[in-house]
Design an enzyme around this catalytic site. Structure first.
Site, short mmCIF file in Angstrom:
data_model
loop_
_atom_site.label_atom_id
_atom_site.label_comp_id
_atom_site.label_asym_id
_atom_site.label_seq_id
_atom_site.Cartn_x
_atom_site.Cartn_y
_atom_site.Cartn_z
N HIS A 95 -1.80 -7.52 2.61
CA HIS A 95 -1.69 -8.26 3.95
C HIS A 95 -3.02 -7.65 4.79
CE1 HIS A 95 0.23 -4.91 6.35
NE2 HIS A 95 0.50 -4.53 5.11
N GLN A 123 -7.59 0.01 3.66
CA GLN A 123 -8.37 -0.59 4.74
C GLN A 123 -9.71 -1.14 4.03
OE1 GLN A 123 -7.71 -1.43 8.09
NE2 GLN A 123 -5.87 -0.64 8.00
N CYS A 141 3.22 5.28 20.22
CA CYS A 141 4.17 4.78 20.99
C CYS A 141 5.29 3.91 20.17
CB CYS A 141 3.81 3.82 21.99
SG CYS A 141 2.58 2.74 21.31
N ASN A 157 -7.75 3.87 8.98
CA ASN A 157 -7.18 2.65 9.47
C ASN A 157 -6.90 2.72 11.20
OD1 ASN A 157 -5.11 4.81 8.54
ND2 ASN A 157 -3.57 3.70 9.88
N SER A 170 -3.34 -3.22 -0.66
CA SER A 170 -2.44 -3.99 0.10
C SER A 170 -3.04 -5.31 0.48
CB SER A 170 -1.99 -3.27 1.13
OG SER A 170 -0.81 -4.09 1.88
N THR A 180 11.51 -8.06 -11.16
CA THR A 180 10.94 -9.26 -11.45
C THR A 180 9.59 -9.45 -10.47
OG1 THR A 180 12.86 -10.06 -11.98
CG2 THR A 180 11.26 -11.64 -11.32
N GLY A 209 0.79 -1.35 -0.04
CA GLY A 209 -0.01 -0.05 0.15
C GLY A 209 0.74 1.31 0.03
N SER A 210 2.01 1.23 0.86
CA SER A 210 2.78 2.29 0.62
C SER A 210 3.26 2.72 -0.65
CB SER A 210 3.90 2.26 1.70
OG SER A 210 3.38 1.95 3.25
C1 LIG Z 1 -1.41 -0.39 6.20
C2 LIG Z 1 -1.82 0.75 5.38
C3 LIG Z 1 -1.19 1.11 4.43
C4 LIG Z 1 0.19 0.83 3.97
O1 LIG Z 1 0.34 -0.54 3.52
P1 LIG Z 1 1.47 -1.62 3.55
O2 LIG Z 1 1.25 -2.50 2.53
O3 LIG Z 1 1.79 -1.87 4.95
O4 LIG Z 1 2.66 -0.74 2.75
C5 LIG Z 1 -1.44 2.44 3.85
N1 LIG Z 1 -2.69 2.75 4.21
C6 LIG Z 1 -3.56 2.54 4.76
C7 LIG Z 1 -4.75 3.04 5.14
C8 LIG Z 1 -3.20 1.28 5.68
O5 LIG Z 1 -3.93 0.71 6.53
#
Ligand SMILES: *Cc1c(COP(=O)(O)O)cnc(C)c1O
Length: 397
Positions: A202, A180, A325, A152, A200, A238, A71-72
């Site tokens: 995960h 999200q 934190c 998030n 993303s 790749t 996502g980043s």
């Molecule tokens: C987790 C998250 C990201 C980042 O995604 P990654 O795959 O961990 O880089 C970006 N935006 C939101 C809203 C997220 O919850």
């Protein structure tokens, strides 16, 4: 110890299906999709199938999907591409919100240093951006609107379709961080007039380190990583085929079961919200209705979120706190501040995010654990003592 995992907004456990699919590709389809031999071409077919699956879920064309490392990266690429387009057109104004993910906010900060101007819209006490304020912020030199689909930390859902309409009307690019939302809320880039969208794997029970950027055809996407011609020259390297195939499988499963999952998970969330709301001087953060099915987020007055998390962990409950934190900073979460909570209240935050593997019995355990730990922390808190003695006013009634 029997642990209860309630931190699914941070990351999810991979589904068995996604794990099996990934393992199969690792063992059997390891050739490079760019290779001309038969195994390479079989890998290329799997890559194309995965792209097709994701495109059909988003309602776009396969070539509009760019696979990324998550996502980043997708957020960075979308925003930086819009900036390059804006630079050429002498349009250097961007509209976003105060409570975006740092992948968006830090990219915008970088652009501000390069002469871009960014308007950060208020999200008000309910954590929802107002479309009329967004429309009023659009200027002749606005190139991009970037607003997340769902937050998030507090789980609030933004009026994405209405924002898309406004952007289309004013011919401004619209990017949404749907990390999200993907797999949890409906996605349709045509109906919602979305030009770019990040997701993303995960966050929907797929593997970590893989994601996708949807970019409407015709939008000139800039590369972040130079090298080979993969992803139609928009992302070199790749392809991470095992992860990409597993991401497509995980997204298909999430979408196929979305209605049923959301019904179940939101019933758990509501149980949690009802149970935790009876703790005195506590508040749900973010809108009660327009929130992700799995997200319960709270602030408790007179305690520190970090202490709460550590003691909950000792009781086997895994949650997270909005207070930063983990990043080693003492600043409270920008999201909680954005909805108008004062620092001292924002420090006492707790986010519990659920998935279909959680159970109603676990909610009972969490409610009891949080109630006990909050009471204990208050009993040793000088701030709470002052509040109780009337030396200080409660912020949360
Ligand atoms: C987790 C998250 C990201 C980042 O995604 P990654 O795959 O961990 O880089 C970006 N935006 C939101 C809203 C997220 O919850």
């Amino acid at each position: 110890m029997n642990r209860i995992y309630a931190d699914n907004a941070a990351t999810t456990k991979m589904s068995r299906h996604a794990t099996e699919v990934m393992l199969d590709v690792m063992e059997n389809t390891y050739a490079n999709p760019s290779s001309l031999h038969t195994p390479g071409q079989l890998a290329a077919v799997k890559l194309a199938e995965s792209r097709q699956k994701i495109a059909s879920i988003l309602n776009c064309e396969p070539r509009e999907i760019i696979f990324t490392s998550g996502g980043s990266e997708a957020d960075n690429q979308a925003i930086l591409s819009a900036a390059v387009i804006g630079e050429k057109k002498k349009k250097k104004h961007i509209i976003s919100t105060k409570f975006e993910h740092h992948a968006v906010l830090h990219t915008l900060k970088k652009l501000e240093k390069q002469g871009f101007e960014v308007t950060y819209l208020d999200v008000h006490s309910n954590g929802i951006v107002r479309v009329e304020e967004l429309e009023a912020a659009i200027r002749p030199d606005t190139i991009l609107v970037t607003v997340m689909y769902a937050n998030n930390e507090i789980g609030t859902i933004q009026p994405i379709r209405a924002i898309g309409e406004v952007c289309r009307k004013h011919e401004v690019l619209f990017h949404t961080d749907a990390v999200q939302a993907a797999g949890h809320l409906p996605l349709d880039v045509q109906a919602d007039n979305i030009d770019m969208l990040s997701l993303s794997a995960h966050k929907f029970h797929g593997p970590k380190g893989v994601g996708a950027l949807y970019a409407r055809k015709g939008i000139a996407i800039s590369t972040l990583i130079e090298g080979g011609a993969q992803e139609r020259n928009r992302r070199a390297g790749t392809e991470n085929l095992p992860a990409i195939v597993a991401m497509a499988a995980a997204l298909e499963d999430a979408v196929a079961n979305m209605e049923e999952n959301n019904k179940y998970v939101s019933s758990l969330r509501d149980k949690l919200i009802n149970g935790l709301s009876s703790i005195p001087h506590s508040t749900l953060t973010g809108d009660r209705e327009n929130r992700l099915p799995g997200c319960a987020s709270f602030c408790f007055e007179g305690i520190e979120g970090e202490a709460l998390l550590l003691l909950l962990d000792q009781k086997g409950v895994c949650g997270s706190s909005g207070s930063a934190c983990t990043s080693g900073s003492l600043d409270p979460s920008h999201v909680l501040l954005s909805i108008g909570l004062p620092h001292e209240v924002a420090h006492g935050s707790l986010r519990l995010t659920l998935c279909p593997e959680n159970t109603p019995e676990e909610m009972d355990v969490i409610i009891q654990a949080v109630t006990d730990v909050v009471a204990y922390l208050r009993s040793i808190s000088p701030v709470w003592n002052d509040l109780q003695k009337g030396k200080k006013e409660y912020v949360i009634q």
